[in-house]
Design a protein around this motif. Structure first.
Motif, mmCIF file in Angstrom:
data_model
loop_
_atom_site.group_PDB
_atom_site.id
_atom_site.type_symbol
_atom_site.label_atom_id
_atom_site.label_comp_id
_atom_site.label_asym_id
_atom_site.label_seq_id
_atom_site.Cartn_x
_atom_site.Cartn_y
_atom_site.Cartn_z
ATOM 1 N N TYR A 97 3.390 -0.058 -1.487
ATOM 2 C CA TYR A 97 3.982 -0.193 -2.812
ATOM 3 C C TYR A 97 3.115 0.450 -3.890
ATOM 4 C CZ TYR A 97 6.807 -3.633 -0.404
ATOM 5 O OH TYR A 97 7.650 -4.257 0.489
ATOM 6 N N ASN A 98 3.765 1.249 -4.714
ATOM 7 C CA ASN A 98 3.140 1.819 -5.902
ATOM 8 C C ASN A 98 1.804 2.495 -5.596
ATOM 9 O OD1 ASN A 98 3.426 2.391 -8.635
ATOM 10 N ND2 ASN A 98 2.154 0.646 -9.226
ATOM 11 N N ARG A 154 4.026 6.273 -5.856
ATOM 12 C CA ARG A 154 5.191 6.199 -4.957
ATOM 13 C C ARG A 154 5.159 4.918 -4.140
ATOM 14 N NH1 ARG A 154 8.550 10.130 -6.841
ATOM 15 N NH2 ARG A 154 7.332 11.988 -7.208
ATOM 16 N N THR A 155 6.345 4.447 -3.778
ATOM 17 C CA THR A 155 6.526 3.325 -2.872
ATOM 18 C C THR A 155 7.271 3.850 -1.648
ATOM 19 O OG1 THR A 155 6.522 1.704 -4.642
ATOM 20 C CG2 THR A 155 7.644 1.074 -2.597
ATOM 21 N N TYR A 157 10.792 6.917 2.128
ATOM 22 C CA TYR A 157 10.596 6.812 0.678
ATOM 23 C C TYR A 157 11.604 5.817 0.128
ATOM 24 C CZ TYR A 157 10.488 8.324 -4.202
ATOM 25 O OH TYR A 157 10.396 8.384 -5.549
ATOM 26 N N ASN A 200 7.597 3.433 3.100
ATOM 27 C CA ASN A 200 7.235 2.802 4.371
ATOM 28 C C ASN A 200 6.660 3.866 5.294
ATOM 29 O OD1 ASN A 200 8.329 0.223 3.771
ATOM 30 N ND2 ASN A 200 10.370 0.965 4.274
#
Length: 124
Positions: free
Chosen positions: A74-75, A38-39, A120, A41
């Motif tokens: 990120y990722n 998942r990416t 997300y 904040n």
């Protein structure tokens, strides 16, 4: 994010007891248990009675008197965990306004009550 997606966060403060001039380290421990990379904040608002001092790899935004720290992640692999930290100094005692009088709160326990949140970004 679908309600079944599990990005877990736990926020800590060290020390838990502080007074004017003391430095507090806030850390957000996160884990991705969603079943896929998942990416997203993660952000947090610096408490109003604190002065922002610094962070480990975050970005900082100022909205008037409000300071927000945030990290783009990120990722992040399924099962991966991490920790994000920032530092503040206690600038003043909290107070409660009742009518026209102000009362300083005598016991200073700065528990991790600011809202840590994540956003997300929809990328897998």
């Amino acid at each position: 994010i679908n309600p079944c997606t599990r990005i877990e966060m736990v926020k800590t403060a060290n020390p838990m007891d502080a007074t004017i001039g003391d430095t507090i380290t806030y850390c957000i421990n996160y884990g991705n248990y969603s079943g896929a990379a998942r990416t997203f904040n993660i952000w947090d608002t610096v408490p109003a009675i604190m002065t922002y001092q610094g962070c480990a790899g975050c970005s900082v935004n100022y909205y008037g008197d409000t300071t927000v720290v945030w990290w783009p992640l990120y990722n992040i692999a399924d099962g991966a965990t991490g920790q994000l930290c920032f530092w503040v100094t206690v600038a003043r005692l909290p107070y409660f306004e009742m009518g026209k009088e102000f009362f300083a709160y005598g016991v200073n326990k700065y528990l991790p009550y600011t809202t840590a949140a994540f956003n997300y970004m929809g990328l897998n």
